[in-house]
Design a protein around this motif. Structure first.
Motif, PDB file in Angstrom:
ATOM      1  N   VAL A 217      81.393  26.802  62.700  1.00  0.00           N
ATOM      2  CA  VAL A 217      81.321  26.454  61.247  1.00  0.00           C
ATOM      3  C   VAL A 217      80.478  27.387  60.357  1.00  0.00           C
ATOM      4  O   VAL A 217      79.315  27.482  60.890  1.00  0.00           O
ATOM      5  CB  VAL A 217      81.048  24.916  60.861  1.00  0.00           C
ATOM      6  N   MET A 218      80.850  27.925  59.388  1.00  0.00           N
ATOM      7  CA  MET A 218      80.014  28.655  58.530  1.00  0.00           C
ATOM      8  C   MET A 218      79.395  27.974  57.555  1.00  0.00           C
ATOM      9  O   MET A 218      79.433  26.962  57.112  1.00  0.00           O
ATOM     10  CB  MET A 218      80.955  29.775  57.842  1.00  0.00           C
ATOM     11  N   ASP A 219      78.186  28.599  57.108  1.00  0.00           N
ATOM     12  CA  ASP A 219      77.220  27.876  56.154  1.00  0.00           C
ATOM     13  C   ASP A 219      78.029  28.050  54.999  1.00  0.00           C
ATOM     14  O   ASP A 219      78.705  28.748  54.430  1.00  0.00           O
ATOM     15  CB  ASP A 219      75.819  28.803  55.980  1.00  0.00           C
ATOM     16  N   HIS A 220      77.608  27.089  54.142  1.00  0.00           N
ATOM     17  CA  HIS A 220      78.204  26.677  52.590  1.00  0.00           C
ATOM     18  C   HIS A 220      77.177  26.973  51.640  1.00  0.00           C
ATOM     19  O   HIS A 220      75.708  26.708  51.881  1.00  0.00           O
ATOM     20  CB  HIS A 220      78.268  25.280  52.555  1.00  0.00           C
ATOM     21  N   PRO A 221      77.388  27.514  50.490  1.00  0.00           N
ATOM     22  CA  PRO A 221      76.448  27.880  49.478  1.00  0.00           C
ATOM     23  C   PRO A 221      75.573  26.784  48.950  1.00  0.00           C
ATOM     24  O   PRO A 221      74.580  26.821  48.461  1.00  0.00           O
ATOM     25  CB  PRO A 221      77.186  28.827  48.398  1.00  0.00           C
ATOM     26  N   HIS A 222      76.077  25.716  48.884  1.00  0.00           N
ATOM     27  CA  HIS A 222      75.666  24.507  48.495  1.00  0.00           C
ATOM     28  C   HIS A 222      75.278  23.166  49.276  1.00  0.00           C
ATOM     29  O   HIS A 222      74.367  22.627  49.200  1.00  0.00           O
ATOM     30  CB  HIS A 222      76.476  23.989  47.178  1.00  0.00           C
ATOM     31  N   PHE A 223      76.409  23.111  50.148  1.00  0.00           N
ATOM     32  CA  PHE A 223      76.275  21.759  51.186  1.00  0.00           C
ATOM     33  C   PHE A 223      75.623  22.141  52.374  1.00  0.00           C
ATOM     34  O   PHE A 223      75.805  23.275  52.906  1.00  0.00           O
ATOM     35  CB  PHE A 223      77.806  21.185  51.170  1.00  0.00           C
ATOM     36  N   ARG A 224      74.990  21.201  52.979  1.00  0.00           N
ATOM     37  CA  ARG A 224      74.337  21.371  54.356  1.00  0.00           C
ATOM     38  C   ARG A 224      74.956  20.131  55.268  1.00  0.00           C
ATOM     39  O   ARG A 224      75.093  19.030  54.979  1.00  0.00           O
ATOM     40  CB  ARG A 224      72.897  21.289  54.254  1.00  0.00           C
ATOM     41  N   ARG A 225      75.051  20.407  56.464  1.00  0.00           N
ATOM     42  CA  ARG A 225      75.978  19.535  57.280  1.00  0.00           C
ATOM     43  C   ARG A 225      74.513  18.848  58.247  1.00  0.00           C
ATOM     44  O   ARG A 225      73.963  19.789  59.126  1.00  0.00           O
ATOM     45  CB  ARG A 225      76.842  19.798  58.040  1.00  0.00           C
ATOM     46  N   GLU A 231      74.409  17.033  52.808  1.00  0.00           N
ATOM     47  CA  GLU A 231      73.317  16.948  51.780  1.00  0.00           C
ATOM     48  C   GLU A 231      73.813  18.124  50.658  1.00  0.00           C
ATOM     49  O   GLU A 231      74.520  19.149  51.243  1.00  0.00           O
ATOM     50  CB  GLU A 231      72.088  17.421  52.475  1.00  0.00           C
ATOM     51  N   VAL A 232      73.516  17.700  49.406  1.00  0.00           N
ATOM     52  CA  VAL A 232      73.634  19.062  48.475  1.00  0.00           C
ATOM     53  C   VAL A 232      72.561  18.690  47.440  1.00  0.00           C
ATOM     54  O   VAL A 232      72.020  17.559  47.016  1.00  0.00           O
ATOM     55  CB  VAL A 232      75.166  18.569  47.719  1.00  0.00           C
ATOM     56  N   ASP A 233      72.157  19.955  46.942  1.00  0.00           N
ATOM     57  CA  ASP A 233      70.887  19.973  45.859  1.00  0.00           C
ATOM     58  C   ASP A 233      71.887  19.748  44.661  1.00  0.00           C
ATOM     59  O   ASP A 233      72.768  20.632  44.415  1.00  0.00           O
ATOM     60  CB  ASP A 233      70.172  21.339  46.000  1.00  0.00           C
ATOM     61  N   LEU A 287      76.984  11.157  52.228  1.00  0.00           N
ATOM     62  CA  LEU A 287      76.503  12.081  51.328  1.00  0.00           C
ATOM     63  C   LEU A 287      75.227  11.969  50.250  1.00  0.00           C
ATOM     64  O   LEU A 287      75.079  10.869  49.926  1.00  0.00           O
ATOM     65  CB  LEU A 287      77.603  12.598  50.303  1.00  0.00           C
ATOM     66  N   PHE A 288      74.177  12.802  50.723  1.00  0.00           N
ATOM     67  CA  PHE A 288      72.890  12.794  49.955  1.00  0.00           C
ATOM     68  C   PHE A 288      72.786  13.761  49.186  1.00  0.00           C
ATOM     69  O   PHE A 288      72.834  14.788  49.272  1.00  0.00           O
ATOM     70  CB  PHE A 288      71.832  12.876  51.102  1.00  0.00           C
ATOM     71  N   VAL A 289      72.487  13.249  47.934  1.00  0.00           N
ATOM     72  CA  VAL A 289      72.133  14.047  46.633  1.00  0.00           C
ATOM     73  C   VAL A 289      70.981  14.120  46.550  1.00  0.00           C
ATOM     74  O   VAL A 289      69.960  13.262  46.501  1.00  0.00           O
ATOM     75  CB  VAL A 289      72.857  13.291  45.425  1.00  0.00           C
ATOM     76  N   VAL A 290      70.483  15.262  46.575  1.00  0.00           N
ATOM     77  CA  VAL A 290      69.030  15.809  46.636  1.00  0.00           C
ATOM     78  C   VAL A 290      68.657  16.386  44.896  1.00  0.00           C
ATOM     79  O   VAL A 290      69.148  17.363  44.702  1.00  0.00           O
ATOM     80  CB  VAL A 290      68.597  17.016  47.584  1.00  0.00           C
ATOM     81  N   VAL A 291      67.887  15.525  44.230  1.00  0.00           N
ATOM     82  CA  VAL A 291      67.774  15.886  42.882  1.00  0.00           C
ATOM     83  C   VAL A 291      66.609  16.989  42.839  1.00  0.00           C
ATOM     84  O   VAL A 291      65.609  17.051  43.558  1.00  0.00           O
ATOM     85  CB  VAL A 291      67.022  14.736  42.156  1.00  0.00           C
ATOM     86  N   GLN A 292      67.125  18.197  41.975  1.00  0.00           N
ATOM     87  CA  GLN A 292      66.177  19.370  41.808  1.00  0.00           C
ATOM     88  C   GLN A 292      65.931  19.439  40.326  1.00  0.00           C
ATOM     89  O   GLN A 292      66.983  19.841  39.592  1.00  0.00           O
ATOM     90  CB  GLN A 292      66.717  20.546  42.432  1.00  0.00           C
TER      91      GLN A 292
END
Length: 324
Positions: A217-225, A231-233, A287-292
């Motif tokens: 599975v390739m890395d995603h520019p925004h989401f992390r597994r 997770e998404v910033d 899904l965890f939204v990480v506030v930035q």
């Protein structure tokens, strides 16, 4: 002197079954007739590799080979000729112990693989009743399945999470074959998908081998597994963080509106239950939204005065307990 089976696979005599399997896989792909259609040396090497793996991958055969391997060479050097009668040099060599029932002819010559010439030499002439094909008769070779081919398949994260159809090219001989495959939802790096009869062709009319896809599975520019969670910033403005707001966040199931509570600090994690990766039991991760908090790179003078006034009216103790 016959080549040592361990040397054929390039492994030590203490190699584990997994090491033997990996060595066989690597060499079989390299020397497979499909990859080397006009290379007779490669064909012979492929045959020896298969013969070695047949013995060393079987615990009983391997133990017998480790014990009687030297005797095989001595027997070849005794000068014994088919039809000479007797069985000089074979005392104490239990062929059934080495190769199971096949050592007594129960499986035909095709069962012996690379040792067929050796057994023909032993069982010919005065060696007693022959249960396999008679001397001089055409040797019947059982159809052999084609080689199992392994191919690493890179998948975008969204395909791995949602599943769906994807296509890729597989080199077969001198051409590239386009293959379509349906990916089940939730696969991860290290997952395997077997495609029946999509591997190497049989060398003698048997079934085609299988194709095993090794998922990466390739890395995603925004989401992390993170296992079954995602997770998404999510960037928010100073005003949104201070006053609170609703912001749109993409998820594997579509875009959802997420409430940013008033007074949210950067790094706060907001949990969206059931919007992660689907499990095999149909349960779904989160899904965890990480506030930035994002601030403007530059502001005008009036805005600076407002910020200074804001700081004076809202004093904060931030680094009192900060220490090393």
């Amino acid at each position: 002197m016959a080549e040592d089976l361990y040397q054929t696979l390039g492994v030590s005599r203490t190699a584990t079954k997994d090491e033997i399997k990996k060595a066989h896989r690597k060499l079989a792909v390299k020397h497979h007739p499909d990859q080397n259609p006009d290379d007779k040396k490669a064909h012979e090497a492929f045959k020896r590799i298969q013969e070695a793996y047949d013995v060393l991958s079987d615990d009983e055969k391997r133990a017998a080979y480790d014990r009687y391997g030297a005797d095989f060479e001595k027997i070849r050097g005794t000068g014994y000729q088919p039809g000479s009668g007797g069985s000089a040099g074979f005392e104490g060599l239990d062929m059934e112990q080495i190769f199971g029932n096949r050592g007594r002819g129960g499986g035909g010559d095709a069962q012996f693989n690379g040792f067929s010439d050796f057994f023909e030499q032993m069982m010919g002439g005065g060696a007693g009743p022959q249960r396999g094909p008679q001397r001089g008769a055409p040797r019947q070779v059982a159809p052999q399945p084609g080689a199992t081919i392994r191919h690493e398949l890179d998948l975008p994260l969204e395909v791995a999470v949602r599943g769906g159809k994807t296509e890729f090219y597989l080199q077969t001989g001198e051409s590239n074959e386009k293959i379509a495959v349906t990916i089940p939802p939730g696969v991860e790096t290290g997952s395997k998908i077997r495609l029946r009869e999509r591997g190497g062709p049989s060398p003698n009319g048997g079934p085609t081998g299988d194709l095993i896809l090794l998922i990466k599975v390739m890395d995603h520019p925004h989401f992390r597994r993170k296992g079954r969670n995602l997770e998404v910033d999510v960037p928010v403005s100073v005003a949104e963080a201070v006053l609170g707001a609703k912001v749109d966040v993409p998820t594997p199931s579509g875009t959802v509106a997420v409430t940013i509570p008033a007074g949210t600090s950067s790094g706060r994690r907001l949990r969206l239950k059931g919007l992660g990766v689907k499990n095999r039991d149909d349960s779904v991760g989160d899904l965890f939204v990480v506030v930035q908090i994002e601030v403007p790179e530059s502001i005008d003078d009036e805005s600076k005065k407002l910020i200074e006034e804001f700081a004076e009216r809202n004093p904060m103790v931030l680094r009192e307990d900060l220490s090393f």
